[in-house]
Design a protein around this motif. Structure first.
Motif, PDB file in Angstrom:
ATOM      1  N   UNK A  52       0.872  -1.177   0.000  1.00 48.37           N
ATOM      2  CA  UNK A  52       0.000   0.000   0.000  1.00 48.37           C
ATOM      3  C   UNK A  52       0.907   1.225   0.000  1.00 48.37           C
ATOM      4  N   UNK A  53       0.317   2.409   0.064  1.00 48.10           N
ATOM      5  CA  UNK A  53       1.128   3.619   0.020  1.00 48.10           C
ATOM      6  C   UNK A  53       1.031   4.261  -1.342  1.00 48.10           C
ATOM      7  N   UNK A  54       2.098   4.932  -1.763  1.00 50.59           N
ATOM      8  CA  UNK A  54       1.976   5.697  -3.009  1.00 50.59           C
ATOM      9  C   UNK A  54       2.289   4.871  -4.258  1.00 50.59           C
ATOM     10  N   UNK A  56       1.480   1.225  -4.849  1.00 49.00           N
ATOM     11  CA  UNK A  56       1.012  -0.146  -4.638  1.00 49.00           C
ATOM     12  C   UNK A  56       1.109  -1.002  -5.897  1.00 49.00           C
ATOM     13  N   UNK A  57       1.117  -0.377  -7.060  1.00 49.69           N
ATOM     14  CA  UNK A  57       1.218  -1.128  -8.313  1.00 49.69           C
ATOM     15  C   UNK A  57       2.507  -1.934  -8.340  1.00 49.69           C
ATOM     16  N   UNK A 221       4.304  16.492  -3.252  1.00 48.08           N
ATOM     17  CA  UNK A 221       3.973  17.668  -4.074  1.00 48.08           C
ATOM     18  C   UNK A 221       3.178  17.250  -5.306  1.00 48.08           C
ATOM     19  N   UNK A 222       2.246  18.102  -5.728  1.00 44.87           N
ATOM     20  CA  UNK A 222       1.508  17.837  -6.958  1.00 44.87           C
ATOM     21  C   UNK A 222       1.748  18.928  -7.984  1.00 44.87           C
ATOM     22  N   UNK A 245       6.978   6.371 -10.763  1.00 48.59           N
ATOM     23  CA  UNK A 245       6.103   6.564 -11.920  1.00 48.59           C
ATOM     24  C   UNK A 245       4.951   7.523 -11.667  1.00 48.59           C
ATOM     25  N   UNK A 246       4.378   7.492 -10.468  1.00 52.09           N
ATOM     26  CA  UNK A 246       3.164   8.282 -10.258  1.00 52.09           C
ATOM     27  C   UNK A 246       3.483   9.773 -10.208  1.00 52.09           C
ATOM     28  N   UNK A 247       4.619  10.115  -9.608  1.00 44.93           N
ATOM     29  CA  UNK A 247       5.012  11.516  -9.548  1.00 44.93           C
ATOM     30  C   UNK A 247       5.481  11.996 -10.920  1.00 44.93           C
ATOM     31  N   UNK A 250       2.850  13.130 -13.422  1.00 45.22           N
ATOM     32  CA  UNK A 250       2.347  14.492 -13.212  1.00 45.22           C
ATOM     33  C   UNK A 250       3.340  15.534 -13.708  1.00 45.22           C
ATOM     34  N   UNK A 277      -0.821   5.582 -17.167  1.00 44.93           N
ATOM     35  CA  UNK A 277      -2.135   5.949 -16.637  1.00 44.93           C
ATOM     36  C   UNK A 277      -2.137   7.424 -16.233  1.00 44.93           C
ATOM     37  N   UNK A 278      -1.094   7.835 -15.510  1.00 43.58           N
ATOM     38  CA  UNK A 278      -1.054   9.220 -15.040  1.00 43.58           C
ATOM     39  C   UNK A 278      -0.518  10.152 -16.115  1.00 43.58           C
TER      40      UNK A 278
END
Lengths: 392, 293
Positions: A52-54, A56-57, A221-222, A245-247, A250, A277-278
């Motif tokens: 879990x967390x930022x 999880x993938x 940060x976003x 990857x998620x950051x 963006x 995805x992002x």
């Protein structure tokens, strides 16, 4: 008054139920660990993943890889004639949680060895504990140099290290992207990001290029527009983003919105479908250093990918392969050691000469494997093989 | 110079999101004197609800916005009834800790497979992004929409509180709960209404945030929520226009300190401002000196 009595009764009942639950909970966990010891029909290893967390993938990709390895090993007769069992723990991708995860595995589950985890900032404190307790550990995907250094001989890893990754990234930017000016943007709180950015900078500058922008942001940060606006004015040839990857998705999106059209280069933590995805069209055409390419003739990797898809219904990532290989390394060492004695396992790991899925494993004197770096490119939302660079 | 102006645009765009969260924060505090830490997680639920309204229910932007506002308003009321109302007469700290409990509950329940699952979701592009260029400056329609929504919401809220009967009842409740009850005001109803409006505002913030930064995760509300809290204190907690100004200021301060001071220190600077305000002018920029806290 009456109401109060009922409320009190309710409380009593609730507390009784809770106590009962706790007692049974304790007893059941006790019996399972005792059972493992008495019968010793099982060899237990622990796995720590960011479930879990930022990210999880990546966590589930890793856990699935490890599960497949355990299943394959058991299908082939297990380890030392016993069944191999994996107990997974979650580190939430947080450096404060990871030490508890490995301590629990060592103290409560009495594991013979631990595989994990993903982030260097989590693997480093875990390595300290592994060293203190004398338990062999194989970090799956932590590329920061310190991981094995902190491990005092007990810690190994299944992936390449940041100096190599940063160097290959810089060489690729200089030679293949013909970049002269580079900008870097990364998370200052992650050992991984800082270590890799540092090596990229050194190698890029030594190779004749110039890193003209080197700034950091905070975790969580976003909005990156302030720094990206600055970069847009510098006309760089390449933007280096060594972060998850998620950051990165963006950042890439906002960079394109602000009119930054240069090539974007990244590191192995981009390697998750979540990147697309992002990031969407913003990450199209970007390159990143990675552990594995699934576009290969290697029958083992192909077979693994098919098995993974049929079992879990999703595409494996490079981290699934590393995780599979880490379990394989551990099982192989236990088999060679002939027992679950930790120093015997460590000695066996040091002498490893094993064929993994994607690469052959041999450790250097610092317990790091000698292996190649793959460069993948995002094309039509998929990760496509671009180049493979062998270690010198 | 162009770059400086561009940074001002970036700062205002970021600040308008903070302002939107901040006005909800400040309103709930203003009426009930409760710092509701779960506010930023209702913001997160708002973003997720918007996501499902757009992808699963195939709603457009405006219907999705209203849908999400309605869901969150209901959620806010339920949370207040279940978790806060039983503690209304206990110590302030108890209530404060309960809001943190609710915050953790919401963050973890949304991660379950039955709801959104643990993976990062991508907020759909419900309004196609269009970028405008005027003399080297760039801004997008989404940024304009964000700013517009914040200003409209702030004005509507200010109107509601100062001009309507409900607003008068809210102010009376805020001033003296017992006396207001004696004057025939239904305190429970007013508190529910306050939470409903506050949560609907948080939902708006969530959707707007999702459009600007299309990455949904259970902890997405935490940092914006903290900044919005600083913004509320900066403007004078409990004062709606103050929260608007505070939000925009924090957005600008954060952006400019990132660029001209240090990118790594920008968060530290935002929180140093909080400490300075608490030391120098605890009632905030718009706060009256004799405010009862």
């Amino acid at each position: 008054m009456k109401k109060n009595v009922f409320a009190k009764m309710g409380c009593t009942i609730l507390s009784l139920v809770l106590t009962a639950a706790m007692v049974t909970g304790c007893s059941s966990s006790k019996s399972s660990s005792d059972g493992g010891k008495e019968e010793s029909a099982e060899i237990v290893i622990g796995g720590v993943f960011p479930l879990t967390g930022d990210i999880p993938g990546i966590g589930s990709a890793m856990e699935n890889g490890a599960k497949l390895a355990v299943a394959d090993i058991n299908a082939a007769g297990g380890v030392l004639g016993k069944t191999l069992k994996l107990i997974s723990e979650d580190d939430q991708n947080q450096a404060s949680v990871a030490p508890n995860a490995i301590s629990k595995l060592i103290d409560q589950d009495k594991v013979a060895g631990v595989v994990g985890t993903y982030a260097s900032s989590c693997s480093i404190p875990m390595a300290t504990i592994a060293k203190e307790r004398g338990i062999p550990m194989i970090s799956i995907a932590s590329t920061n140099e310190k991981v094995t250094q902190e491990g005092g001989g007990y810690v190994f890893r299944a992936c390449f290290i940041d100096p190599l990754q940063g160097k290959v990234g810089a060489q690729f930017a200089l030679q293949k992207l013909s970049a002269a000016k580079a900008a870097m943007l990364y998370d200052k709180s992650q050992d991984y990001c800082v270590g890799i950015a540092d090596k990229f900078k050194t190698n890029f500058n030594e190779g004749g290029g110039e890193v003209v922008f080197d700034e950091t942001y905070n975790r969580g940060d976003s909005d990156f527009k302030a720094l990206l606006t600055k970069i847009a004015g510098l006309n760089v040839d390449v933007l280096y983003l060594p972060d998850n990857y998620s950051t990165v998705g963006l950042i890439a999106k906002q960079a394109r919105e602000l009119g930054i059209t240069c090539a974007i280069l990244g590191s192995d933590s981009w390697s998750d479908p979540g990147l697309v995805t992002v990031g969407g069209s913003a990450v199209e055409g970007c390159y990143f250093t990675d552990h594995v390419s699934f576009e290969t003739d290697n029958p083992k990797v192909k077979e693994f990918a098919e098995k993974y898809k049929s079992q879990f219904g999703s595409e494996p990532s490079g981290f699934s392969v590393l995780s599979y290989e880490a379990v394989l390394l551990m099982a192989n060492a236990i088999e060679k050691a002939g027992s679950t004695d930790s120093s015997a396992i460590v000695d066996a790991l040091k002498a490893t000469d094993m064929e993994g899925l994607a690469s052959n494993y041999k450790f250097d004197s610092d317990n790091n494997p000698i292996k190649s770096v793959v460069i993948n490119q995002v094309k039509d939302g998929k990760f496509v093989f671009a180049e493979e660079i062998q270690p010198e | 110079m162009t770059e400086f102006l561009q940074q001002i645009i970036n700062g205002i765009s970021l600040g308008s999101v903070y302002a939107l969260i901040s006005i909800g924060y400040t309103m709930v505090y203003g009426i009930i004197k409760l710092i509701n830490f779960a506010h930023c997680d209702i913001f997160m639920v708002g973003a997720y609800t918007g996501y499902f309204a757009i992808t699963t229910l195939r709603l457009g932007f405006i219907p999705a916005l209203f849908f999400s506002m309605a869901v969150c308003a209901l959620l806010g009321v339920v949370i207040e009834r279940v978790a806060y109302k039983p503690l209304r007469n206990s110590a302030k700290e108890t209530l404060l800790i309960t809001t943190i409990g609710v915050e953790l509950f919401l963050q973890n329940i949304i991660k379950t497979k039955a709801l959104a699952g643990p993976n990062v979701l991508n907020f759909p592009e419900v309004i196609p992004t269009a970028t405008f260029k005027i003399g080297g400056l760039q801004f997008s329609n989404i940024q304009l929409i964000t700013l517009g929504i914040s200003v409209i919401m702030c004005a509507a809220l200010q109107f509601l509180i100062s001009k309507t009967n409900t607003g008068r009842a809210m102010r009376a409740t805020s001033y003296d709960r017992d006396a207001a009850a004696l004057m025939g005001i239904n305190i429970n109803r007013i508190i529910s209404v306050t939470f409903a409006i506050g949560s609907a505002l948080a939902a708006t913030g969530g959707i707007v945030f999702g459009m600007l930064y299309p990455k949904l995760e259970p902890i997405m509300g935490v940092m914006p929520g903290l900044k919005a809290f600083v913004a509320a204190v900066l403007g004078g907690i409990g004062i709606v226009p103050g929260a608007m100004v505070g939000g925009l200021s924090i957005g600008l301060i954060e952006t400019l300190s990132k660029v001209y001071i240090s990118s790594g220190l920008s968060d530290a600077i935002a929180f140093i401002i909080l400490i300075i305000i608490l030391l120098v002018k605890p009632t905030g920029l718009f706060g009256k000196r004799n405010v009862k806290v």
